[in-house]
Scaffold this motif. Sequence first.
Motif, PDB file in Angstrom:
ATOM      1  N   SER A  50      -7.600  -2.531  25.259  1.00  0.00           N
ATOM      2  CA  SER A  50      -7.646  -1.348  24.484  1.00  0.00           C
ATOM      3  C   SER A  50      -7.184  -0.240  25.317  1.00  0.00           C
ATOM      4  O   SER A  50      -7.182   0.864  25.266  1.00  0.00           O
ATOM      5  CB  SER A  50      -9.165  -0.925  24.047  1.00  0.00           C
ATOM      6  N   SER A 107      -3.987   1.226  27.479  1.00  0.00           N
ATOM      7  CA  SER A 107      -2.449   1.361  27.446  1.00  0.00           C
ATOM      8  C   SER A 107      -2.192   1.764  28.694  1.00  0.00           C
ATOM      9  O   SER A 107      -2.467   3.020  29.128  1.00  0.00           O
ATOM     10  CB  SER A 107      -1.850   1.944  26.381  1.00  0.00           C
ATOM     11  N   ALA A 143       1.003   4.693  27.724  1.00  0.00           N
ATOM     12  CA  ALA A 143       0.957   5.676  26.672  1.00  0.00           C
ATOM     13  C   ALA A 143       0.980   7.021  27.237  1.00  0.00           C
ATOM     14  O   ALA A 143       0.589   7.122  28.374  1.00  0.00           O
ATOM     15  CB  ALA A 143      -0.472   5.444  26.046  1.00  0.00           C
ATOM     16  N   GLU A 190      -3.345   7.815  15.739  1.00  0.00           N
ATOM     17  CA  GLU A 190      -4.344   6.899  16.311  1.00  0.00           C
ATOM     18  C   GLU A 190      -3.985   6.715  17.822  1.00  0.00           C
ATOM     19  O   GLU A 190      -3.266   5.968  18.179  1.00  0.00           O
ATOM     20  CB  GLU A 190      -4.393   5.679  15.556  1.00  0.00           C
ATOM     21  N   PRO A 191      -5.102   7.288  18.570  1.00  0.00           N
ATOM     22  CA  PRO A 191      -4.977   7.324  20.109  1.00  0.00           C
ATOM     23  C   PRO A 191      -5.490   5.941  20.526  1.00  0.00           C
ATOM     24  O   PRO A 191      -6.404   5.368  19.813  1.00  0.00           O
ATOM     25  CB  PRO A 191      -5.684   8.614  20.633  1.00  0.00           C
ATOM     26  N   VAL A 192      -5.033   5.659  21.807  1.00  0.00           N
ATOM     27  CA  VAL A 192      -5.641   4.534  22.437  1.00  0.00           C
ATOM     28  C   VAL A 192      -6.406   4.941  23.763  1.00  0.00           C
ATOM     29  O   VAL A 192      -6.181   5.912  24.021  1.00  0.00           O
ATOM     30  CB  VAL A 192      -4.626   3.373  22.808  1.00  0.00           C
ATOM     31  N   ALA A 193      -7.078   4.283  24.318  1.00  0.00           N
ATOM     32  CA  ALA A 193      -7.997   4.454  25.627  1.00  0.00           C
ATOM     33  C   ALA A 193      -6.970   4.458  26.606  1.00  0.00           C
ATOM     34  O   ALA A 193      -6.028   3.425  26.863  1.00  0.00           O
ATOM     35  CB  ALA A 193      -9.092   3.567  25.875  1.00  0.00           C
ATOM     36  N   PRO A 205      -8.168   9.822  25.791  1.00  0.00           N
ATOM     37  CA  PRO A 205      -7.114   9.373  24.698  1.00  0.00           C
ATOM     38  C   PRO A 205      -5.738   9.587  25.114  1.00  0.00           C
ATOM     39  O   PRO A 205      -5.407  10.314  26.035  1.00  0.00           O
ATOM     40  CB  PRO A 205      -7.272  10.505  23.702  1.00  0.00           C
ATOM     41  N   PRO A 210       0.550   6.145  22.314  1.00  0.00           N
ATOM     42  CA  PRO A 210       1.676   5.091  22.527  1.00  0.00           C
ATOM     43  C   PRO A 210       2.970   6.048  21.831  1.00  0.00           C
ATOM     44  O   PRO A 210       2.867   6.851  21.133  1.00  0.00           O
ATOM     45  CB  PRO A 210       1.483   4.053  21.632  1.00  0.00           C
ATOM     46  N   GLN A 238       3.448   6.571  18.168  1.00  0.00           N
ATOM     47  CA  GLN A 238       2.700   7.881  17.476  1.00  0.00           C
ATOM     48  C   GLN A 238       3.760   8.874  17.461  1.00  0.00           C
ATOM     49  O   GLN A 238       3.634   9.781  16.543  1.00  0.00           O
ATOM     50  CB  GLN A 238       1.474   8.150  18.117  1.00  0.00           C
TER      51      GLN A 238
END
Length: 101
Positions: A10, A12, A15, A42-45, A51, A54, A57
């Motif tokens: 989870s 990245s 990003a 949709e963000p990633v950790a 947040p 990638p 996005q």
Amino acid sequence: MTYAIVHRPSVSLDALSLDAFAAAGGVHPQLVTRLVALGLLEPVAGLRGEPAFPGSQLARLARIRRLRAALPLNYAAVGVVLDLLARIDELEAELRRRSWT
């Protein structure tokens, strides 16, 4: 000797932060936060749990901006259009697969 393998899918490493993503997309960070709240982005950790976004996005953000500029849609309607466009892409890919068999 045994080494522990740490797997954090989870998180990245490639990003962009919120500010960097907003700058790259040409929008204010508050708009990015709003689009996340609406489920359009949709963000990633990130590394510190914040947040992160990638690079893929950025294309989605550009599509959102184009839809808003070209059509008189609110952000909820943009979400519906994005879902329909994704479904069309899936159906076209399936059609291409079937036509090659």
